[in-house]
Design an enzyme around this catalytic site. Structure first.
Site, PDB file in Angstrom:
ATOM      1  N   GLY A 242       0.833  -1.203   0.000  1.00 25.99           N
ATOM      2  CA  GLY A 242       0.000   0.000   0.000  1.00 25.99           C
ATOM      3  C   GLY A 242       0.861   1.244   0.000  1.00 25.99           C
ATOM      4  O   GLY A 242       0.820   2.043  -0.917  1.00 25.99           O
ATOM      5  N   ILE A 468      -1.724  -4.350   5.293  1.00 24.43           N
ATOM      6  CA  ILE A 468      -1.229  -3.910   3.977  1.00 24.43           C
ATOM      7  C   ILE A 468       0.070  -4.614   3.604  1.00 24.43           C
ATOM      8  O   ILE A 468       0.770  -4.191   2.691  1.00 24.43           O
ATOM      9  CB  ILE A 468      -1.093  -2.374   3.916  1.00 24.43           C
ATOM     10  CG1 ILE A 468      -0.058  -1.834   4.913  1.00 24.43           C
ATOM     11  CG2 ILE A 468      -2.441  -1.726   4.195  1.00 24.43           C
ATOM     12  CD1 ILE A 468       0.147  -0.314   4.826  1.00 24.43           C
ATOM     13  N   ARG A 629       8.007  -1.145  22.332  1.00 29.62           N
ATOM     14  CA  ARG A 629       7.996  -2.602  22.362  1.00 29.62           C
ATOM     15  C   ARG A 629       7.836  -3.148  20.944  1.00 29.62           C
ATOM     16  O   ARG A 629       6.934  -2.733  20.212  1.00 29.62           O
ATOM     17  CB  ARG A 629       6.829  -3.090  23.213  1.00 29.62           C
ATOM     18  CG  ARG A 629       6.724  -4.610  23.283  1.00 29.62           C
ATOM     19  CD  ARG A 629       5.427  -5.018  23.945  1.00 29.62           C
ATOM     20  NE  ARG A 629       5.428  -4.563  25.333  1.00 29.62           N
ATOM     21  CZ  ARG A 629       5.353  -5.380  26.380  1.00 29.62           C
ATOM     22  NH1 ARG A 629       5.247  -6.673  26.199  1.00 29.62           N
ATOM     23  NH2 ARG A 629       5.357  -4.905  27.590  1.00 29.62           N
ATOM     24  N   ILE A 630       8.718  -4.040  20.566  1.00 30.14           N
ATOM     25  CA  ILE A 630       8.636  -4.661  19.244  1.00 30.14           C
ATOM     26  C   ILE A 630       7.826  -5.944  19.383  1.00 30.14           C
ATOM     27  O   ILE A 630       8.188  -6.854  20.127  1.00 30.14           O
ATOM     28  CB  ILE A 630      10.051  -4.949  18.691  1.00 30.14           C
ATOM     29  CG1 ILE A 630      10.855  -3.647  18.594  1.00 30.14           C
ATOM     30  CG2 ILE A 630       9.965  -5.646  17.327  1.00 30.14           C
ATOM     31  CD1 ILE A 630      10.233  -2.541  17.774  1.00 30.14           C
ATOM     32  N   LYS A 634      10.693 -10.442  13.646  1.00 30.18           N
ATOM     33  CA  LYS A 634      10.890 -10.802  12.230  1.00 30.18           C
ATOM     34  C   LYS A 634      10.129  -9.837  11.309  1.00 30.18           C
ATOM     35  O   LYS A 634      10.711  -9.244  10.401  1.00 30.18           O
ATOM     36  CB  LYS A 634      10.431 -12.242  11.972  1.00 30.18           C
ATOM     37  CG  LYS A 634      10.829 -12.739  10.577  1.00 30.18           C
ATOM     38  CD  LYS A 634      10.146 -14.033  10.210  1.00 30.18           C
ATOM     39  CE  LYS A 634      10.856 -15.237  10.803  1.00 30.18           C
ATOM     40  NZ  LYS A 634      10.274 -16.516  10.328  1.00 30.18           N
ATOM     41  N   GLU A 706       6.862   2.996   9.233  1.00 34.37           N
ATOM     42  CA  GLU A 706       7.410   4.087   8.423  1.00 34.37           C
ATOM     43  C   GLU A 706       8.799   4.553   8.840  1.00 34.37           C
ATOM     44  O   GLU A 706       9.546   5.065   8.016  1.00 34.37           O
ATOM     45  CB  GLU A 706       6.425   5.276   8.460  1.00 34.37           C
ATOM     46  CG  GLU A 706       5.029   4.746   8.346  1.00 34.37           C
ATOM     47  CD  GLU A 706       3.954   5.715   7.902  1.00 34.37           C
ATOM     48  OE1 GLU A 706       3.042   5.904   8.704  1.00 34.37           O
ATOM     49  OE2 GLU A 706       4.007   6.268   6.799  1.00 34.37           O
TER      50      GLU A 706
HETATM   51 MO1  MOS Z   1       1.138   5.252   5.209  1.00 37.45          MO
HETATM   52  S1  MOS Z   1       1.948   6.635   3.887  1.00 37.45           S
HETATM   53  O1  MOS Z   1       0.204   6.275   6.228  1.00 37.45           O
HETATM   54  O2  MOS Z   1       0.210   4.169   4.323  1.00 37.45           O
END
Ligand code: MOS
Length: 739
Positions: A242, A468, A629-630, A634, A706
């Protein structure tokens, strides 16, 4: 109590994806499916003078050709077309009227019995235009650019200035000013934009759509076509990428619904790769940064100005500039953001919108300042380190950026860097080491989750969020398994269906935190109900336990004080004669604004540049990330790795080229729009630094979708300067720019 959270669990949907069992929007089938093909405008601005579809209609197998002249009724107010993520302005309405707003705009839809017939017939539709003069060049429009919003006016407006940056700058011991350019970039997800609309009879529709927000599309379709919410169900169980391209409803969904309603028939519409360039994109931008510092490397003044691209009909903007005064300690900071309106489709969010670009400019400027100060670039960052969000004057809920610097530098071997440009070599190649900082928001949104626990010990968890490709199915299953005390394979996840409990679009990196805490809330309700049942059992070992004193583990309700006091889930439900416990709960995240919520990263990059040919290879990247926290080491690593790969593309390859005479995109395909391929990607190391955060949300989750791309292009650009002694401020850094 946690056994799955934090582990590298493999994707629960992995098998379905690699075996082809996972179906995507353009793959759902039904009897009597018709196929659409879009005709797009060849001019950038003007009016349609006439459309001649007679030749197309004569082709055997063509069912209809829809245009703005013969289409069924659609809503006529702007409000009907405003989706959850729409910017200010008047949203684009496909096939609404004869006005042409951008090259590649859909002007007709051919519907046929076969996709090939539709596509062939689309080539026969003749469109006459009354053309008007267009502008597509951001440099030509920069003087006409208008202020995006007043400082502090909304979350995307530049922050309010502090101090007196303009007065402080001239008196600074060391100054750097630079102008940085990022071109238009497109998302290029692997999956084509597609919608399959099932005509379920009586005007009822099921829309399989490539979207990051099924409920966003559902509401939009209902308004545009004035249909009842219960008559439109939007589904998006899987998505082939996405990156922001599916945050707003894509026009093929509107056209497919339009055709299905006109023909009372199921319709599929898949855009071509070329046509995908006629939707949103990362706006081109010109950024100017001025940094003034004391001789000791502390900052005195930051000004950051940006001009970014939008369409003529909507003002899309994000806050490119504010990261500068947020990231580093500086008493004086000033920002300005302007919009250049061009005859293009509206720009939109693309992975880390504003930060990928704004931080690129800042982090290159910081590298240039370090050179001017004769300071190591990492040392400069440490001298400017800020423990507070100075834009809003508040502490962070957590900020372990120092640990990112330390652990990243150590893994990379940064202390072996020789500071002089062109001083490191490997045979015929110049070697460059560069670094940069990354930052992104850690947002969270109201969300609802339903859990159905069956007496056989299986739980179904549902929410209308999308996955996504980030791994949402998997982290939802991990969190639910831990919260309900069940094995991972006793949990099934339903998502991507507009009839499921409320979810925002999956974007902004906010779903992991939002849906995980949502699962925790719903699990608590399930646990409370189980306790009620357990207490009713004769001689119940939990007779006097309060709801917060018990936990679910290993299929049992257990006292936290005394683990020998336990009741199995199955026994409690059987004794209570219930075969299912269903709980649906909404979760919101009260935010009193007292803390800043951000993720951070430190990126270290090595490039090797062929001295004769200028060929650049990114041979090593270390990205050390602090993101709370991850949940899954992976899938989270994969997110960061993907972000690094995209950062390589941003630095070296990606650029949407426009022929400004024709106002059209010249490279709308992934042969000529270059993205990194395997040969461009070498060693990438991802580090997650430990970052506990009990302030941001109960589970301490921040999200990693992101942050991985932010700062990467700058680290590479800085490494190229270090290798070659040549500073290139315009992306992408192609061979010719190094000559
Ligand atoms: Mo992200 S650019 O908010 O799908």
């Amino acid at each position: 109590m946690t056994s799955y959270i934090g582990t590298p669990a493999s994707r629960v949907d992995g098998r379905a994806k690699v075996t082809g069992a996972a179906k995507y929007a353009g793959e759902f089938n039904t009897n009597g499916l018709a196929y659409g093909s879009v005709v797009t405008s060849s001019i950038a601005k003007g009016r349609i003078a006439g459309i001649d579809a007679s030749e197309a209609l004569r082709v055997d197998g063509v069912i209809d050709v829809l245009t703005h002249e013969n289409r069924p009724r659609m809503a006529s107010t702007d409000g009907a077309y405003k989706d959850e993520v729409a910017p200010e302005g008047s949203p684009f309405r496909p096939l609404y009227d004869g006005r042409i707003r951008f090259s590649g705009q859909p002007v007709a839809l051919v519907v046929a019995e076969e996709p090939e017939i539709a596509r062939f017939a689309a080539s026969l539709v003749r469109v006459e235009y009354d053309e008007e003069a267009h502008v597509t060049d951001v440099y030509r429009q920069r003087d006409e650019a208008v202020a995006s919003a007043k400082p502090g006016e909304n979350m995307f407006a530049p922050p309010k200035p502090r101090g007196t940056a303009e007065q402080a700058f001239p008196g600074a011991d060391v100054r750097h000013q630079g102008e940085y350019y990022v071109p238009i970039e497109h998302h290029n997800p692997m999956e084509l934009y597609a919608s399959t609309v099932m005509w379920d009879g009586d005007g009822k529709l099921t829309v399989y759509d490539k979207t990051q927000g099924v409920q966003n599309v559902q509401r939009y379709v209902c308004r545009v076509f004035d249909t009842k919410p219960e008559d439109v169900r939007v589904m998006s169980p899987f998505m082939g990428g996405g990156f922001g391209s599916g945050l707003r409803p894509q026009y093929q969904a509107v056209l497919a619904v339009l055709a299905a309603r006109a023909l009372k028939r199921s319709v599929r519409l898949v855009l071509t790769r070329q046509q995908m360039y006629g939707l949103g994109y990362r706006p081109a931008m010109i950024q100017r940064i001025a940094l003034g510092a004391k001789a000791d490397g502390t900052l005195d003044a930051i000004t950051h100005e940006a001009v970014t691209v939008t369409s003529q009909y909507e003002d899309f903007y994000r806050q490119e500039t504010g990261w500068s005064g947020l990231l580093y300690k500086c008493a004086n900071a000033k920002y300005a953001h302007k919009l250049a309106r061009l005859d293009l489709a509206t720009s939109c969010d693309m992975r880390a919108p504003s930060a990928a670009t704004g931080v690129y400019a800042l982090e290159c400027a910081m590298d240039e300042l370090a050179v001017a100060l004769k300071l190591d670039p990492l040392e400069l960052r440490l001298r400017c380190y800020s423990d507070r969000d100075q834009n809003a004057d508040r502490p962070y809920s957590s900020k372990r950026l120092r640990n990112c610097y330390r652990q990243g530098a150590e893994a990379f071997g940064w202390d072996k860097r020789s500071s002089q440009p062109r001083s490191m070599r490997d045979g015929s190649e110049l070697v460059g080491w560069g670094m940069a900082t990354g930052i992104w928001d850690a947002m969270q949104m109201p969300i609802a989750v339903r859990i159905v626990l069956s007496a056989n010990g299986h739980a179904e968890v549902s929410c209308a969020t999308s996955d996504i490709g980030t791994g949402t199915y998997t982290i939802m299953a991990q969190v639910a398994a831990d919260m309900l005390g069940l094995p991972l394979d006793s949990v099934s996840i339903r998502l991507g269906d507009s009839t499921l409990p409320q979810s925002p679009v999956e974007g902004g990196s906010w779903i992991a935190a939002s849906v995980s805490n949502g699962i925790a809330t719903a699990s608590r309700a399930v646990r409370t109900e189980l306790l009620r049942l357990a207490k009713q059992m004769p001689n119940s070992p939990l007779a006097d336990a309060a709801p917060d004193e018990v936990a679910l583990a290993d299929g049992k309700l257990v006292s936290r004080r005394d683990v020998s006091r336990a009741v199995s889930i199955v026994d409690a439900m059987r004794h209570g004669a219930v075969d299912r416990i269903e709980q649906e709960k909404s979760t919101s995240f009260p935010n009193d604004g007292s803390h800043a919520h951000n993720t951070h990263s430190a990126i270290f990059a090595e490039v090797k540049v062929d001295e004769q040919l200028g060929v650049i290879r990114v041979t090593r990247v270390v990205n050390a990330v602090a993101a709370g926290r991850i949940l899954n080491t992976k899938t989270a690593s994969s997110q960061i790795m993907g972000g690094v790969v995209w950062g390589i593309g941003m630095a070296l390859h990606e650029e949407t080229l426009i022929d400004h005479n024709l106002g059209c995109i010249m490279n709308p395909n992934i042969a000529e729009y270059h993205v990194p391929v395997n040969a461009d990607v070498h060693d990438i190391k991802v580090i997650f630094v430990d970052e506990p955060d009990d302030t941001i949300n109960p589970l301490g989750i921040k999200g990693v979708g992101e942050i991985g791309i932010v700062g990467v292009a700058a680290a590479i650009a800085n490494a190229i300067y270090h290798a070659t002694g040549k500073r290139v401020r315009d992306l992408p850094i192609t061979l010719d720019k190094l000559q």
